[in-house]
Design an enzyme around this catalytic site. Structure first.
Site, PDB file in Angstrom:
ATOM      1  N   GLN A 298      54.112  10.357 -16.297  1.00  0.00           N
ATOM      2  CA  GLN A 298      55.160   9.381 -16.665  1.00  0.00           C
ATOM      3  C   GLN A 298      55.045   8.120 -15.814  1.00  0.00           C
ATOM      4  OE1 GLN A 298      56.843  10.357 -19.268  1.00  0.00           O
ATOM      5  NE2 GLN A 298      56.392  12.552 -19.186  1.00  0.00           N
TER       6      GLN A 298
ATOM      7  N   ASP B  74      53.615   6.701 -26.059  1.00  0.00           N
ATOM      8  CA  ASP B  74      53.691   8.002 -25.383  1.00  0.00           C
ATOM      9  C   ASP B  74      53.784   9.082 -26.445  1.00  0.00           C
ATOM     10  OD1 ASP B  74      54.140  10.096 -23.633  1.00  0.00           O
ATOM     11  OD2 ASP B  74      56.268   9.626 -23.372  1.00  0.00           O
TER      12      ASP B  74
ATOM     13  N   ASP C  65      49.210  14.406 -29.325  1.00  0.00           N
ATOM     14  CA  ASP C  65      47.815  14.230 -29.712  1.00  0.00           C
ATOM     15  C   ASP C  65      47.693  13.939 -31.215  1.00  0.00           C
ATOM     16  OD1 ASP C  65      46.996  14.584 -27.136  1.00  0.00           O
ATOM     17  OD2 ASP C  65      46.519  16.710 -27.365  1.00  0.00           O
TER      18      ASP C  65
END
Lengths: 299, 299
Positions: A67, A171, A174
């Protein structure tokens, strides 16, 4: 993904023959949303763990290594980031990191799957605390009025917002799941259009250097068709596949230097904000590549 | 360690709640020597794998990330390393890396467990090729006359050799097994005595930053009682615990700079020697620490 006895193993055809295992103390949630399979469990040693479509997204013990890096590499490459968009990131970790910067006036979070936010608010409170109060579209966070949460498709949201964001953090999960289209040229063009002139993008690159370097190379090449500056950084996260995750940093202005922080952390941080992983030296070193990777990735 | 179905899992009380799994294609050797339990298997995706006392020592796919870094960080910090000692390292990987340097006149390998060398010669040929012909004490390697192999206790060997080595690489297993005494002050004093005046040590630090930082701190402090310069570097290796391994670099002369290469790789390498991982930029960046580690480790 496999659960055997009290162990979770991150098995996937995308990384055959290897599987990181985390010991389960208690399963907290298991379900399927419109978009993906979701698992949350309490582990014996890594705190609570969020898993989407069988892939570890965050554990309470090491989440900061991802993060902080995806957020601050972008934020520290921009002189004065005021308006920030996070695409995906329903756990709230990136939003938390963005809010450490005193220049920030507004953060929009665009998450397609409401369940991820709800579960994060319940089971990952330190990551999600600034999403608190998101229930109504555009309602401000109860903990920070700069935060606005939108439950919608990132692709669609971007198409409706041009020339607005100083920073966009992609963010996503996949490309195998709901984020598939968020790794293609059309998406990168929308990102570019949504940026202001000095804007910077950070995106998780899905592949790490130990898996498919050809895919990583192809992703960087596609980004380079849209952005004049594209650099590859990486961060070490024990519970991510192969212990490492790649990040692609892209800038709209060809003169942007992404590989060195453009300001001092002490000057830009808000109040008592502090980092566990990111620092100015690690910013630069995260772009340094092993020799075998340099054949595929030009940095 | 656990084998379930066709998976090997690196489980240990030293890293509770996490276990990297590697898929087994075929078990090649399983046995117990005077010193340790040894497992060698062919994996589906990582080539052949050497496991000692349940801990992965090397896989053919990623071994270079460790072997190159522990070796070249030390070798590149010394102006003219001629005589080198490897303690442990029976797989031959460090010897292979040392031999890339044209300044090297002699490498002594001191391995306590003959079985490790024998199995490496058989199953890890690319790592062990320069150990070929070690059978008689002090016999030269068939592939490189600079190499001399000694089957004996590193502690004992060091006590008999003072002021001789420009570089010593302590390539041991973790302190739980036969290498236990190779992590204490007495050992560090012997290392120091065995070095020439500009000598440099590299040792695997056993702990990585995600496990016991207090142990890592204590190890660095003990080293600092003996050596005037002690720095902590790390390298990323997917099949090592948490995907990362720490390396301690120590110098006998207080003016030694370990954190930057002291020469150009192109100038010092022999013939066509090349690296897959190490380069001059990664030398420097491997000493950069995340913020949470800097509280424990001063670099």
């Amino acid at each position: 993904m496999a659960i055997r006895g009290d162990w979770f193993y991150e098995e996937s055809e995308s990384w055959p023959g290897q599987a990181f295992g985390i010991r389960i103390k208690k399963i907290l949630y298991e379900g399927k949303t419109m978009f993906q399979e979701v698992l949350v469990f309490e582990s014996t040693d890594y705190g609570n763990v969020l898993v989407l479509d069988g892939v570890v997204q965050a554990t309470e013990r090491d989440e900061f290594a991802y993060q902080e890096m995806i957020t601050h590499l972008a934020m520290m490459s921009h002189q004065n980031p005021q308006k920030v968009l996070v695409v995906g990131g329903g756990d709230g970790g990136c939003v938390r990191e963005v809010l450490k910067h005193k220049s920030v006036q507004r953060v929009d979070l665009v998450e397609i799957d409401r369940t991820v936010i709800d579960l994060s608010l319940k089971y990952l409170p330190e990551m999600s605390k600034y999403l608190n109060g998101y229930e109504s579209e555009n309602q401000e966070s109860k903990n920070d009025p700069r935060v606005h949460v939108h439950i919608c498709d990132g692709f669609k949201y971007l198409a409706e917002h041009t020339d607005q964001y100083d920073i966009i953090i992609s963010d996503t999960s996949d490309p195998d799941g709901p984020a598939e289209q968020l790794f293609g040229k059309n998406y990168f063009q929308l990102l570019n259009q949504a940026l202001t002139s000095q804007g910077v993008i950070a995106m998780q690159a899905s592949e790490n250097i130990w898996l498919r370097l050809d895919i990583l190379k192809s992703l960087q090449e596609t980004c380079s068709e849209v952005f004049p500056v594209v650099n590859y950084a990486s961060t070490c996260v024990p519970t991510y596949t192969s212990g490492q995750l790649g990040l692609l940093l892209c800038a709209k202005d060809k003169n942007t230097n992404l590989k060195q922080p453009q300001k001092s952390w002490e000057d830009v941080k808000l109040n008592n904000a502090s980092n566990k992983y990111y620092n100015e030296k690690i910013h630069a070193s995260s772009f340094v590549l092993p020799t075998f990777v340099k054949r595929f990735i030009s940095n």
